[in-house]
Design a protein around this motif. Structure first.
Motif, short mmCIF file in Angstrom:
data_model
loop_
_atom_site.label_atom_id
_atom_site.label_comp_id
_atom_site.label_asym_id
_atom_site.label_seq_id
_atom_site.Cartn_x
_atom_site.Cartn_y
_atom_site.Cartn_z
N PHE A 9 28.96 19.89 11.19
CA PHE A 9 30.02 19.95 12.18
C PHE A 9 30.60 21.34 12.17
N ILE A 10 30.70 21.95 13.34
CA ILE A 10 31.10 23.35 13.45
C ILE A 10 32.49 23.44 14.07
N VAL A 11 33.35 24.25 13.44
CA VAL A 11 34.67 24.52 14.00
C VAL A 11 34.84 26.02 14.10
N LEU A 12 35.06 26.54 15.29
CA LEU A 12 35.36 27.95 15.47
C LEU A 12 36.86 28.11 15.37
N SER A 13 37.32 28.97 14.45
CA SER A 13 38.76 29.10 14.26
C SER A 13 39.43 29.90 15.35
N SER A 14 38.68 30.73 16.08
CA SER A 14 39.28 31.45 17.20
C SER A 14 38.17 32.02 18.06
N VAL A 15 38.54 32.61 19.17
CA VAL A 15 37.59 33.26 20.05
C VAL A 15 37.88 34.74 20.08
N VAL A 16 36.97 35.50 20.68
CA VAL A 16 37.15 36.94 20.75
C VAL A 16 38.38 37.26 21.58
N LEU A 17 39.22 38.11 21.06
CA LEU A 17 40.43 38.50 21.78
C LEU A 17 40.33 39.94 22.21
N ASN A 18 40.33 40.19 23.50
CA ASN A 18 40.38 41.55 24.01
C ASN A 18 41.83 42.00 24.07
N LEU A 19 42.04 43.28 24.07
CA LEU A 19 43.39 43.78 24.16
C LEU A 19 43.41 45.05 24.97
N SER A 20 44.57 45.35 25.50
CA SER A 20 44.82 46.66 26.08
C SER A 20 45.91 47.30 25.25
N GLN A 120 36.03 55.71 22.70
CA GLN A 120 36.95 54.98 21.83
C GLN A 120 36.24 53.84 21.10
N SER A 121 34.97 54.04 20.79
CA SER A 121 34.16 53.00 20.16
C SER A 121 33.72 53.41 18.76
N ALA A 122 33.46 52.41 17.92
CA ALA A 122 33.01 52.66 16.55
C ALA A 122 31.87 51.71 16.21
N LEU A 148 38.27 45.26 11.58
CA LEU A 148 39.42 45.11 12.47
C LEU A 148 39.52 46.32 13.39
N TYR A 149 40.08 46.11 14.57
CA TYR A 149 40.27 47.21 15.51
C TYR A 149 41.57 46.99 16.28
N GLY A 150 42.10 48.07 16.86
CA GLY A 150 43.31 47.92 17.67
C GLY A 150 43.71 49.24 18.29
N CYS A 151 44.64 49.19 19.23
CA CYS A 151 45.15 50.41 19.83
C CYS A 151 46.58 50.20 20.29
N ALA A 152 47.29 51.30 20.45
CA ALA A 152 48.67 51.26 20.92
C ALA A 152 49.01 52.57 21.59
N THR A 153 49.89 52.52 22.57
CA THR A 153 50.46 53.71 23.19
C THR A 153 51.92 53.76 22.77
N THR A 202 28.68 47.80 18.06
CA THR A 202 29.65 48.78 18.54
C THR A 202 30.85 48.01 19.07
N VAL A 203 32.04 48.39 18.62
CA VAL A 203 33.26 47.76 19.11
C VAL A 203 34.11 48.80 19.82
N ASN A 204 34.53 48.48 21.03
CA ASN A 204 35.44 49.34 21.78
C ASN A 204 36.86 49.01 21.35
N THR A 205 37.54 49.97 20.75
CA THR A 205 38.85 49.70 20.15
C THR A 205 39.95 49.45 21.18
N GLU A 206 39.67 49.75 22.45
CA GLU A 206 40.67 49.50 23.50
C GLU A 206 40.42 48.18 24.21
N THR A 207 39.20 47.91 24.59
CA THR A 207 38.91 46.71 25.37
C THR A 207 38.51 45.52 24.50
N GLY A 208 38.07 45.79 23.27
CA GLY A 208 37.61 44.73 22.41
C GLY A 208 36.17 44.32 22.65
N THR A 209 35.46 45.00 23.53
CA THR A 209 34.07 44.67 23.81
C THR A 209 33.21 44.93 22.57
#
Length: 256
Positions: A9-20, A120-122, A148-153, A202-209
């Motif tokens: 039985f599979i439980v996903l604790s969350s889904v991908v969260l994009n951010l600006s 802005q990718s790593a 982990l990734y993130g961005c802020a203005t 590759t993760v885009n730190t702004e879009t979360g892609t």
């Protein structure tokens, strides 16, 4: 033991969260500052939260790589920030020279690795083809597999970056219907052909892609989980294991 005797039985604790990048408060007066402190947080409902009582925590020695642009950084520059207060998530770089009351953009990656100044990718390793679960701390191995990734203005006076998780916390409940006690030392999880569940991305730190690497051998469709120590499941009993794969999609009717 064959696979038909085990119900999973599979439980996903969350889904991908994009951010600006969130715009934070502005000020008016300007001066040159040396040194910069940044607060990094992670959502309480993150992928490293299990059963409501495991949360993401920083540790002494943690570092962020942060790409800074704007103000006197006409050409974006990456700087390494070191944890100075693990409990509050405070990271510091004493050498950064930056203009006060000026808006900058901050792109962060953990663990500290290079960020491309144009995209802005790593490049990060999400999950692993081989993972080990310690029965005394069944979720402890997840954090090391979850960049982990993130961005802020923001202006330098108040920089707070909400970090997002790249891995999925996958909980598997193993049900023994064999009619006998069974002992499990290793568990192999296999995704459908063409579905990568661990490896270089590759993760885009702004879009979360998040994009899997197309290099040969860089990703895997299997994860082998070693149980330390081996676990005995009584007939009609159940045991829970956890793995950290990359985000993935399985078509309706598909299975792991």
């Amino acid at each position: 033991m064959t696979a038909k005797f085990i119900r999973t039985f599979i439980v996903l604790s969350s889904v991908v969260l994009n951010l600006s990048c969130e715009k934070q408060q502005e000020h008016n007066e300007q001066s040159t500052l040396k040194g910069l402190t940044i607060k990094a947080t992670a959502d309480a409902s993150s992928r490293t939260t299990f059963d409501g009582n495991h949360t993401t925590k920083w540790e002494n020695g943690d570092e962020l790589n942060i790409l800074i642009s704007g103000g006197n950084y006409i050409n974006p520059q990456a700087k390494t920030f070191t944890i100075t207060n693990a409990e509050q998530g405070i990271f510091t770089n004493d050498e950064v020279e930056i203009t006060s009351d000026t808006e900058y953009q901050f792109h962060a990656i953990y663990p500290a690795t290079d960020i491309d100044s144009e995209t802005q990718s790593a490049s990060v390793e999400i999950g692993a083809a081989s993972q080990t679960q310690n029965d005394t701390a069944p979720a402890a191995h997840i954090a090391a597999l979850d960049p982990l990734y993130g961005c802020a203005t923001a202006t330098p006076e108040a920089v707070s970056i909400n970090m997002k998780h790249t891995a999925v916390a996958l909980k598997l409940d193993l049900q023994n219907d064999t009619g006998n006690n069974i002992t499990i030392k290793k568990l192999l999880v296999t995704a459908p052909t063409g579905v990568a569940i661990a490896g270089t991305h590759t993760v885009n730190t702004e879009t979360g892609t998040i994009t899997p690497s197309n290099e040969n051998g860089a990703t895997s469709r299997t994860i082998e989980l070693t149980l330390n120590p081996a676990v005995t499941i009584a007939n009609e009993g159940k045991h829970t294991v956890r793995i950290a794969p990359e985000p993935f999609t399985i078509e309706q009717g598909g299975s792991l």
